[in-house]
Design a protein around this motif. Structure first.
Motif, PDB file in Angstrom:
ATOM      1  N   ARG A   7      47.832  37.963  31.800  1.00  0.00           N
ATOM      2  CA  ARG A   7      48.128  39.244  32.464  1.00  0.00           C
ATOM      3  C   ARG A   7      48.984  39.005  33.712  1.00  0.00           C
ATOM      4  NH1 ARG A   7      43.244  40.807  32.802  1.00  0.00           N
ATOM      5  NH2 ARG A   7      42.858  39.915  34.848  1.00  0.00           N
ATOM      6  N   ASP A   8      48.609  38.024  34.533  1.00  0.00           N
ATOM      7  CA  ASP A   8      49.379  37.727  35.740  1.00  0.00           C
ATOM      8  C   ASP A   8      50.771  37.193  35.402  1.00  0.00           C
ATOM      9  OD1 ASP A   8      47.163  38.525  37.168  1.00  0.00           O
ATOM     10  OD2 ASP A   8      46.515  36.482  37.690  1.00  0.00           O
ATOM     11  N   PHE A   9      50.849  36.350  34.372  1.00  0.00           N
ATOM     12  CA  PHE A   9      52.136  35.809  33.944  1.00  0.00           C
ATOM     13  C   PHE A   9      53.054  36.938  33.488  1.00  0.00           C
ATOM     14  CE2 PHE A   9      55.267  33.760  31.369  1.00  0.00           C
ATOM     15  CZ  PHE A   9      55.430  32.496  31.904  1.00  0.00           C
ATOM     16  N   GLN A  10      52.507  37.836  32.680  1.00  0.00           N
ATOM     17  CA  GLN A  10      53.272  38.986  32.185  1.00  0.00           C
ATOM     18  C   GLN A  10      53.787  39.834  33.347  1.00  0.00           C
ATOM     19  OE1 GLN A  10      53.745  39.893  28.753  1.00  0.00           O
ATOM     20  NE2 GLN A  10      55.065  41.549  29.441  1.00  0.00           N
ATOM     21  N   GLN A  14      57.585  39.422  33.219  1.00  0.00           N
ATOM     22  CA  GLN A  14      57.896  40.462  32.244  1.00  0.00           C
ATOM     23  C   GLN A  14      58.028  39.898  30.822  1.00  0.00           C
ATOM     24  OE1 GLN A  14      59.822  40.524  35.367  1.00  0.00           O
ATOM     25  NE2 GLN A  14      58.027  41.680  35.957  1.00  0.00           N
ATOM     26  N   ALA A  15      57.239  38.898  30.520  1.00  0.00           N
ATOM     27  CA  ALA A  15      57.218  38.292  29.181  1.00  0.00           C
ATOM     28  C   ALA A  15      55.915  37.536  29.011  1.00  0.00           C
ATOM     29  CB  ALA A  15      58.387  37.333  29.020  1.00  0.00           C
ATOM     30  N   PRO A  17      53.642  34.309  28.022  1.00  0.00           N
ATOM     31  CA  PRO A  17      53.932  32.879  28.205  1.00  0.00           C
ATOM     32  C   PRO A  17      54.660  32.279  27.002  1.00  0.00           C
ATOM     33  CG  PRO A  17      51.715  33.360  28.967  1.00  0.00           C
ATOM     34  CD  PRO A  17      52.226  34.607  28.300  1.00  0.00           C
ATOM     35  N   ALA A  18      54.235  32.621  25.795  1.00  0.00           N
ATOM     36  CA  ALA A  18      54.865  32.066  24.593  1.00  0.00           C
ATOM     37  C   ALA A  18      56.332  32.490  24.491  1.00  0.00           C
ATOM     38  CB  ALA A  18      54.102  32.505  23.350  1.00  0.00           C
ATOM     39  N   HIS A  19      56.623  33.751  24.762  1.00  0.00           N
ATOM     40  CA  HIS A  19      58.003  34.240  24.695  1.00  0.00           C
ATOM     41  C   HIS A  19      58.852  33.587  25.780  1.00  0.00           C
ATOM     42  CE1 HIS A  19      61.338  37.138  25.271  1.00  0.00           C
ATOM     43  NE2 HIS A  19      61.314  37.118  23.956  1.00  0.00           N
ATOM     44  N   TRP A  20      58.309  33.450  26.967  1.00  0.00           N
ATOM     45  CA  TRP A  20      59.035  32.833  28.073  1.00  0.00           C
ATOM     46  C   TRP A  20      59.396  31.385  27.739  1.00  0.00           C
ATOM     47  CZ3 TRP A  20      58.494  28.793  31.504  1.00  0.00           C
ATOM     48  CH2 TRP A  20      59.287  28.838  32.642  1.00  0.00           C
ATOM     49  N   ILE A  21      58.425  30.640  27.186  1.00  0.00           N
ATOM     50  CA  ILE A  21      58.673  29.240  26.813  1.00  0.00           C
ATOM     51  C   ILE A  21      59.729  29.160  25.722  1.00  0.00           C
ATOM     52  CG2 ILE A  21      57.640  27.215  25.691  1.00  0.00           C
ATOM     53  CD1 ILE A  21      55.035  27.931  27.264  1.00  0.00           C
ATOM     54  N   LYS A  22      59.637  30.023  24.723  1.00  0.00           N
ATOM     55  CA  LYS A  22      60.614  30.029  23.629  1.00  0.00           C
ATOM     56  C   LYS A  22      62.017  30.258  24.179  1.00  0.00           C
ATOM     57  CE  LYS A  22      61.754  32.475  19.350  1.00  0.00           C
ATOM     58  NZ  LYS A  22      61.370  33.572  18.455  1.00  0.00           N
ATOM     59  N   GLN A  23      62.159  31.196  25.099  1.00  0.00           N
ATOM     60  CA  GLN A  23      63.465  31.478  25.681  1.00  0.00           C
ATOM     61  C   GLN A  23      64.007  30.284  26.463  1.00  0.00           C
ATOM     62  OE1 GLN A  23      65.205  34.243  24.745  1.00  0.00           O
ATOM     63  NE2 GLN A  23      63.395  34.399  23.455  1.00  0.00           N
ATOM     64  N   ARG A  24      63.157  29.600  27.225  1.00  0.00           N
ATOM     65  CA  ARG A  24      63.607  28.426  27.976  1.00  0.00           C
ATOM     66  C   ARG A  24      64.035  27.307  27.037  1.00  0.00           C
ATOM     67  NH1 ARG A  24      62.196  32.085  30.791  1.00  0.00           N
ATOM     68  NH2 ARG A  24      64.262  32.686  30.173  1.00  0.00           N
ATOM     69  N   ARG A  25      63.304  27.127  25.940  1.00  0.00           N
ATOM     70  CA  ARG A  25      63.672  26.099  24.967  1.00  0.00           C
ATOM     71  C   ARG A  25      65.028  26.406  24.347  1.00  0.00           C
ATOM     72  NH1 ARG A  25      58.592  25.969  21.120  1.00  0.00           N
ATOM     73  NH2 ARG A  25      59.597  24.213  20.119  1.00  0.00           N
TER      74      ARG A  25
END
Length: 71
Positions: A7-10, A14-15, A17-25
């Motif tokens: 919740r805090d990460f989102q 605004q994403a 954790p899994a989506h954020w990591i995928k985008q960085r990769r």
């Protein structure tokens, strides 16, 4: 707790954790395609994808082109 972290990460990024990591990769793959002599398979492995075809599909979703055509 895990739910509080998500919740805090989102809220912060605004994403999920899994989506954020995928985008960085995928952004790192973009960098490697432009700045290294690694082939698509090597880049896929370097950024942590177990399946080259899954990497190609994810890359195309983000950038509109396959990694080979993008490079």
């Amino acid at each position: 707790s895990l739910s509080a972290f998500k919740r805090d990460f989102q809220a912060q990024f605004q994403a999920s954790p899994a989506h954020w990591i995928k985008q960085r990769r995928l952004e790192h793959a973009d960098f490697l395609l432009k700045n290294s002599s690694l082939n698509v398979s090597e880049i896929s492995e370097a950024i942590g994808y177990e399946s080259v075809s899954h990497f190609i599909k994810a890359f195309k979703e983000k950038y509109g082109l396959t990694p080979k055509k993008y490079a």
